[in-house]
Design an enzyme around this catalytic site. Structure first.
Site, PDB file in Angstrom:
ATOM      1  N   GLY A 266     -11.435  24.655  -3.172  1.00  0.00           N
ATOM      2  CA  GLY A 266     -10.239  25.443  -4.051  1.00  0.00           C
ATOM      3  C   GLY A 266     -10.451  26.242  -4.999  1.00  0.00           C
TER       4      GLY A 266
ATOM      5  CG  ASP B 115     -21.222  18.105  -6.581  1.00  0.00           C
ATOM      6  OD1 ASP B 115     -21.857  17.467  -5.635  1.00  0.00           O
ATOM      7  OD2 ASP B 115     -20.682  18.914  -6.297  1.00  0.00           O
TER       8      ASP B 115
END
Length: 305
Positions: free
Chosen positions: A39, A163
């Site tokens: 995104g 992450d």
């Protein structure tokens, strides 16, 4: 051994207290695209106002091709990332520069330009050129830089990155600097280095997820980052994405286990990095070392050379 310390002098910030900076962010077509994520796109913003030479910025913007609902979600994530990054200051973590409105009305996160390429890009480039695994010395340098950044996040800021993977590591030049980026998935750690807030969820990226993140009631601690850190070293030794080539029948079962190394392709100079990979990717989080322990061990090795 004295702990690694980040510089006390803060990097200059081009922002007034309590509000967005007065910076003009060019439209996307006028900036070089550096990369992209879910995104979002990241651009290189060159800055030389009135003939002055200034370091460039990396600017993260929500992808305009997303629909309105998606744009709202990704913009909120960008807002959260800006809040987190604004409070971080370490030489092995990409620095905050500004959170401001672009000409098109969207909010943009301007960051330190940490390097020309991501570690993931360099892995793919090396694989395409059939150059084989990275030299052991390069892997050591990446390991120490990443461990220092994680130590700062875990110990000083009580944050789980959430992450860690090669695409969230940026490299300048010939590994002159190595920095962790993309803190948008970070989660707060309590005094026991545990993500204890029941409202929060570890997201991560599946091939780098530890076993506890794949379990319904798995307890997430700082050691989730350490597991992904170990797999990032494995990426540099194999030029492969963890668990990517597993058989479909075995994939669900094996995602949380350690992938194998082809020992025949690695010589004895890799032994230290192999040992580190093995202990960091233990299925039992309690058997994985802390980031502080990794830094201490690697710095001790460096001092002996």
């Amino acid at each position: 051994m004295e702990a690694f310390k980040s510089p006390k002098k803060p990097a200059p910030r081009e922002k007034p207290e309590g509000g967005p900076v007065s910076v003009t962010i060019p439209a996307s077509p006028f900036m070089q695209k550096l990369g992209y994520g879910t995104g979002v796109n990241v651009y290189l913003m060159k800055r030389s106002p009135r003939g002055l030479s200034r370091s460039p910025w990396a600017v993260k913007k929500v992808n305009s091709q997303c629909n309105k609902s998606q744009q709202s979600i990704y913009q909120q994530r960008l807002n959260e990332e800006a809040k987190i990054l604004k409070n971080l200051q370490h030489p092995n973590i990409v620095g905050y520069r500004a959170f401001t409105e672009a000409n098109d009305g969207s909010m943009c996160l301007a960051m330190e330009y940490g390097g020309e390429k991501s570690l993931c890009y360099l892995l793919e480039e090396r694989q395409e050129k059939k150059l084989g695994p990275f030299p052991a010395a390069t892997i050591f340098k990446v390991a120490l830089s990443m461990a220092r950044g994680l130590k700062y996040l875990h110990n000083d800021k009580k944050l789980l990155h959430g992450d860690i993977k090669s695409s969230n590591v940026v490299v300048k030049g010939d590994f002159e600097t190595v920095k962790i980026c993309d803190v948008g998935m970070s989660l707060p750690l309590d005094e026991n280095m545990t993500v204890s807030d029941p409202e929060l969820c570890y997201v991560g990226t599946e091939p780098w997820k530890p076993k506890e993140a794949l379990e319904d009631n798995g307890v997430i601690t700082d050691k989730a980052d350490i597991f992904a850190f170990g797999l990032t070293l494995w990426e540099m030794m194999t030029l492969s994405v963890p668990h990517l080539n597993l058989d479909d029948d075995l994939e669900d079962e094996a995602l949380g286990t350690r992938p194998a190394l082809n020992m025949e392709e690695l010589d004895s100079s890799y032994q230290h990095m192999i040992d580190l990979f093995v202990v960091c990717t233990s299925e039992d989080p309690k058997k994985r070392p802390s980031a502080a322990t990794i830094v201490e061990s690697l710095e001790a090795s460096l001092a002996q050379e």
